[in-house]
Design a protein around this motif. Structure first.
Motif, PDB file in Angstrom:
ATOM      1  N   THR A 218      37.333   0.471 -48.014  1.00  0.00           N
ATOM      2  CA  THR A 218      37.920   0.927 -46.698  1.00  0.00           C
ATOM      3  C   THR A 218      37.733   2.415 -46.746  1.00  0.00           C
ATOM      4  O   THR A 218      37.990   3.299 -45.960  1.00  0.00           O
ATOM      5  CB  THR A 218      39.427   0.572 -46.312  1.00  0.00           C
ATOM      6  N   LEU A 219      37.841   3.188 -48.137  1.00  0.00           N
ATOM      7  CA  LEU A 219      38.009   4.603 -48.204  1.00  0.00           C
ATOM      8  C   LEU A 219      36.650   5.528 -48.407  1.00  0.00           C
ATOM      9  O   LEU A 219      36.485   6.334 -48.551  1.00  0.00           O
ATOM     10  CB  LEU A 219      38.890   4.856 -49.643  1.00  0.00           C
ATOM     11  N   SER A 220      35.535   4.646 -49.019  1.00  0.00           N
ATOM     12  CA  SER A 220      34.331   5.085 -49.252  1.00  0.00           C
ATOM     13  C   SER A 220      33.656   5.762 -48.511  1.00  0.00           C
ATOM     14  O   SER A 220      33.124   6.869 -48.902  1.00  0.00           O
ATOM     15  CB  SER A 220      33.422   3.837 -49.794  1.00  0.00           C
ATOM     16  N   HIS A 221      33.622   5.463 -46.911  1.00  0.00           N
ATOM     17  CA  HIS A 221      32.834   6.358 -46.146  1.00  0.00           C
ATOM     18  C   HIS A 221      33.626   7.906 -46.076  1.00  0.00           C
ATOM     19  O   HIS A 221      32.800   8.708 -45.908  1.00  0.00           O
ATOM     20  CB  HIS A 221      33.022   5.796 -44.785  1.00  0.00           C
ATOM     21  N   ALA A 222      35.029   7.834 -45.755  1.00  0.00           N
ATOM     22  CA  ALA A 222      35.841   9.173 -45.930  1.00  0.00           C
ATOM     23  C   ALA A 222      35.638   9.789 -47.306  1.00  0.00           C
ATOM     24  O   ALA A 222      35.294  11.220 -47.246  1.00  0.00           O
ATOM     25  CB  ALA A 222      37.117   8.961 -45.792  1.00  0.00           C
ATOM     26  N   MET A 223      35.654   9.195 -48.457  1.00  0.00           N
ATOM     27  CA  MET A 223      35.403   9.805 -49.487  1.00  0.00           C
ATOM     28  C   MET A 223      34.051  10.566 -49.730  1.00  0.00           C
ATOM     29  O   MET A 223      34.041  11.905 -50.360  1.00  0.00           O
ATOM     30  CB  MET A 223      35.518   8.858 -50.732  1.00  0.00           C
ATOM     31  N   HIS A 224      32.864  10.051 -49.206  1.00  0.00           N
ATOM     32  CA  HIS A 224      31.560  10.677 -49.157  1.00  0.00           C
ATOM     33  C   HIS A 224      31.596  11.656 -48.238  1.00  0.00           C
ATOM     34  O   HIS A 224      30.948  12.772 -48.439  1.00  0.00           O
ATOM     35  CB  HIS A 224      30.292   9.523 -48.986  1.00  0.00           C
ATOM     36  N   ILE A 234      37.896  18.080 -43.236  1.00  0.00           N
ATOM     37  CA  ILE A 234      38.725  18.126 -42.294  1.00  0.00           C
ATOM     38  C   ILE A 234      38.278  18.498 -40.844  1.00  0.00           C
ATOM     39  O   ILE A 234      38.802  17.530 -40.005  1.00  0.00           O
ATOM     40  CB  ILE A 234      39.935  19.178 -42.721  1.00  0.00           C
ATOM     41  N   THR A 235      37.523  19.244 -40.699  1.00  0.00           N
ATOM     42  CA  THR A 235      37.150  19.412 -39.332  1.00  0.00           C
ATOM     43  C   THR A 235      35.953  18.491 -38.565  1.00  0.00           C
ATOM     44  O   THR A 235      35.819  18.276 -37.684  1.00  0.00           O
ATOM     45  CB  THR A 235      36.391  20.862 -38.963  1.00  0.00           C
ATOM     46  N   SER A 236      35.608  17.504 -39.704  1.00  0.00           N
ATOM     47  CA  SER A 236      34.882  16.381 -39.090  1.00  0.00           C
ATOM     48  C   SER A 236      35.898  15.218 -38.994  1.00  0.00           C
ATOM     49  O   SER A 236      35.221  14.048 -38.831  1.00  0.00           O
ATOM     50  CB  SER A 236      33.571  16.102 -39.850  1.00  0.00           C
ATOM     51  N   GLY A 237      36.886  15.446 -39.115  1.00  0.00           N
ATOM     52  CA  GLY A 237      37.829  14.251 -38.911  1.00  0.00           C
ATOM     53  C   GLY A 237      38.279  13.318 -40.034  1.00  0.00           C
ATOM     54  O   GLY A 237      39.012  12.116 -40.074  1.00  0.00           O
ATOM     55  N   VAL A 238      38.170  13.854 -41.400  1.00  0.00           N
ATOM     56  CA  VAL A 238      38.855  12.971 -42.431  1.00  0.00           C
ATOM     57  C   VAL A 238      40.294  13.718 -42.727  1.00  0.00           C
ATOM     58  O   VAL A 238      40.762  14.663 -42.474  1.00  0.00           O
ATOM     59  CB  VAL A 238      38.025  13.647 -44.094  1.00  0.00           C
ATOM     60  N   GLY A 239      41.233  12.409 -42.964  1.00  0.00           N
ATOM     61  CA  GLY A 239      42.611  12.901 -43.077  1.00  0.00           C
ATOM     62  C   GLY A 239      42.736  13.094 -44.575  1.00  0.00           C
ATOM     63  O   GLY A 239      43.056  12.378 -45.307  1.00  0.00           O
ATOM     64  N   LEU A 240      42.385  14.449 -45.016  1.00  0.00           N
ATOM     65  CA  LEU A 240      42.183  14.634 -46.376  1.00  0.00           C
ATOM     66  C   LEU A 240      43.471  14.425 -47.517  1.00  0.00           C
ATOM     67  O   LEU A 240      43.219  13.772 -48.505  1.00  0.00           O
ATOM     68  CB  LEU A 240      41.612  16.053 -46.645  1.00  0.00           C
ATOM     69  N   ASN A 241      44.589  14.913 -47.035  1.00  0.00           N
ATOM     70  CA  ASN A 241      45.654  14.603 -47.881  1.00  0.00           C
ATOM     71  C   ASN A 241      46.020  13.109 -48.045  1.00  0.00           C
ATOM     72  O   ASN A 241      45.924  12.799 -49.410  1.00  0.00           O
ATOM     73  CB  ASN A 241      46.866  15.082 -47.308  1.00  0.00           C
ATOM     74  N   ARG A 242      46.024  12.337 -46.995  1.00  0.00           N
ATOM     75  CA  ARG A 242      46.158  10.938 -47.242  1.00  0.00           C
ATOM     76  C   ARG A 242      45.153  10.246 -48.192  1.00  0.00           C
ATOM     77  O   ARG A 242      45.374   9.731 -48.898  1.00  0.00           O
ATOM     78  CB  ARG A 242      46.118  10.197 -45.876  1.00  0.00           C
ATOM     79  N   LEU A 243      43.665  10.826 -47.849  1.00  0.00           N
ATOM     80  CA  LEU A 243      42.763  10.403 -48.544  1.00  0.00           C
ATOM     81  C   LEU A 243      42.799  10.572 -50.190  1.00  0.00           C
ATOM     82  O   LEU A 243      42.659   9.628 -50.766  1.00  0.00           O
ATOM     83  CB  LEU A 243      41.206  10.794 -48.088  1.00  0.00           C
TER      84      LEU A 243
END
Lengths: 339, 270
Positions: A218-224, A234-243
């Protein structure tokens, strides 16, 4: 580079053809090595004996299914888990050296496990919790010490290497101070070993690793996506701190679960993601090739460890350390030369 | 009605994207205090000012890279930090100054990363994504580079690829931090013409620009900043004169009409 789009109703993903082919080849290599691992023993079995034993027929069912299979399965699952942990931390630190075994997370997990054995009674649950806590504390310490320079950077790696040295010394000290029988058990284990692994020992770790893999999916897409840098992530919508928090938890979980059972097995987490990346020619550090490469590497190393000085079985960690040391030196040279 | 805490009457935002009374700081160091800015919808806004005047910092606060210590940046009346990350990323796109592509990535795959806020866990590549990437590659003029690895490209090509990535995000608002730096003059004009075209197609563009003459030629609205404050804003023809340039840049100059297009052009005096 050609790619395939897989669609099923509203679900669709794009994958590179080469990644699929390399992954299939790695699965094939893993299965072939697994078969070899099941054949190997004081008296070797033939592949057909192995297959019928797996189906529950023949004289060697107990030997193959209850003695050899858990070890082979553990090598595959633990190898995949270490490969994933390496890929997670290499993505987080954006550095090929930012692997849990290099930056001291394995050593920290092992410290936690040693404390669980020597101070507490050392049940399986205490070992698991102890190693996860040890790994997380090591990660926290490195994070705090490298806050100034940010998460990605050579500084974090150098601090991690120092942390690894300190924790390794702490581990030796605990082993020296421990009662004799505990110390003997711990020393065999400190090199990282799959000797004598049985089903009862691996059932819980397999479940935990399976769960962590699901979370990672579930995290891999955001990780990449976060490989584009903090700003674009951040500006493309990743919740970076939580990730980041979740990735650290999953990465430490993957490495600490293995450490709790088999001790610190180094090199797999460092090398598997990079080998997988080069084999697939993929952008960034992909997860599936890292997991498959890790599984193949650990199983191969374990076979070598058993065959090298047969009938005496070496701890697999000795083999991975010997190979990994050379690789680490090469990587360090390259990293320091990089502008 | 109760007065706002700063004692200044805060006018309600007149536009969809607006900053109200924001203070921006890195740690203890305050860069900007009590700034208001309404981003003119459908216009190409250029933010100009000397180095370290806070223009990039202001832009960063609009895209959630810096949280104001006071005040709010709002979109449709709601704090930009109050949105789901992907929801606000479908409205506002950003191109940072420092860019680093993942190793070994092909242009098409990099541009596809712009689709992230439109994708979900189970659908990471839809026909819609395909179309958006195709259009973005075409708009930025990098279709013929689509299969090439990004690291093999020249600086100008690479910058257009990054622009294509932000275009693929298909946001009505496009924020760009010094997009023309490091490009030769031909590529600078090409890129600015592209932004003007996007504005004509209905997008709102806000860019930090260094070249005042280019800003005057391509932007509808200028925001001039100095020492963290907005000194003047308005259409280039209305606000740019020798006095403003002297005040903002401390540069003696004359302002003449650009011989090609008639917009204000500054010529420094010896």
């Amino acid at each position: 580079m050609s790619s395939l789009v897989l669609r099923a109703g509203p679900y669709s993903v794009m994958v590179e053809r080469r990644t699929v082919l390399v992954s299939l080849a790695l699965v094939g290599a893993g299965l072939a090595l697994a078969l070899a691992g099941l054949c190997r023993g004081a008296s070797w079995a033939t592949p057909s004996e192995v297959l019928s034993a797996l189906a529950g027929q023949g004289d060697s069912v107990v030997v193959i299914r209850d003695w050899r299979l858990p070890r082979v399965a553990a090598a595959l699952v633990f190898g995949a888990s270490l490969g994933l942990a390496g890929a997670v931390f290499q993505n987080l630190t954006r550095n090929a050296l930012g692997s849990p075994d290099v930056i001291g997370l394995d050593a920290g997990a092992y410290t936690g496990a040693l404390v669980a054995i020597t101070v507490l009674s050392g049940t399986a649950a205490q070992l698991a919790i102890g190693s996860v806590a040890g790994g997380l504390l090591a990660a926290l310490a490195i994070y705090v010490l490298s806050l100034k320079s940010g998460l990605s950077g050579l500084r974090l790696i150098v601090i991690g290497i120092a942390m690894n040295a300190i924790l390794t010394a702490v581990n030796s000290w605990i082993e020296l101070r421990a009662e004799l029988e505990v110390a003997i058990a711990a020393t065999g284990w400190s090199a990282g070993s799959l000797n004598g692994v049985d089903w009862d020992e691996v059932r819980l770790p397999f479940l935990i690793i399976g769960g962590l893999m699901l979370v990672l999916v579930t995290l891999s897409h955001a990780m990449h996506q976060s490989a584009l840098g903090d700003e674009l992530a951040i500006t493309s919508g990743v919740g970076l701190n939580r990730l980041r928090l979740l990735l650290v938890l999953v990465g430490v979980g993957c490495t600490a679960t293995v450490t709790a059972i088999a001790g610190p097995i180094v090199f797999i987490a460092l090398a598997a993601p990079q080998i997988g990346r080069r084999l697939t020619g993929a952008a960034g550090v992909p997860l599936v090739p890292a997991a498959l490469t890790g599984a193949v590497l650990l199983l191969a190393a374990d076979l070598v460890a058993q065959l090298l000085l047969a009938p005496m079985a070496l701890p697999v960690g000795v083999v991975t350390t010997a190979i990994g040391g050379c690789y680490l030196i090469w990587l360090l040279f390259r990293e320091v030369k990089r502008p | 009605m109760t007065a706002p805490p700063t004692g200044r009457p805060a006018a309600p935002p007149a536009t969809r994207l607006a900053a109200r009374d924001i203070t921006l700081a890195y740690g203890e160091r305050v860069v900007s205090a009590n700034v208001d800015l309404d981003v003119v919808d459908g216009a190409f806004t250029a933010i100009i000012g000397p180095n370290a005047c806070g223009k990039s910092t202001l832009l960063r606060s609009f895209v959630r890279l810096l949280r104001p210590t006071t005040g709010t940046v709002s979109f449709d009346g709601r704090d930009v930090f109050g949105y789901q990350p992907k929801a606000i990323a479908r409205e506002i796109g950003f191109l940072p100054q420092q860019l680093a592509a993942p190793e070994n990535i092909a242009v098409r795959r990099l541009v596809a990363r712009g689709r992230y806020p439109h994708q979900s866990l189970l659908s990471t590549w839809s026909a819609e994504d395909e179309r958006a990437v195709h259009e973005a590659l075409a708009a930025a003029g990098v279709e013929e580079l689509a299969e090439r690895p990004v690291e093999e490209l020249s600086g100008g090509q690479r910058q257009r690829v990054w622009v294509a990535m932000v275009l693929a995000q298909e946001t009505p608002y496009l924020l760009l931090d010094e997009p023309t730096t490091f490009l030769d003059i031909t590529h600078q004009y090409e890129l600015l013409a592209l932004f003007a075209r996007l504005r004509d197609e209905g997008r709102t563009v806000i860019a930090v620009l260094h070249d005042i003459n280019q800003a005057c030629r391509f932007a509808d609205h200028l925001v001039a900043m100095k020492d963290g404050r907005i000194v003047a804003q308005g259409a280039p023809a209305d606000i740019v004169d020798a006095a403003l340039i002297q005040e903002v840049f401390d540069l003696p100059c004359v302002v003449v009409p650009d011989p090609a297009v008639g917009t204000p052009m500054i010529v420094p005096t010896p």
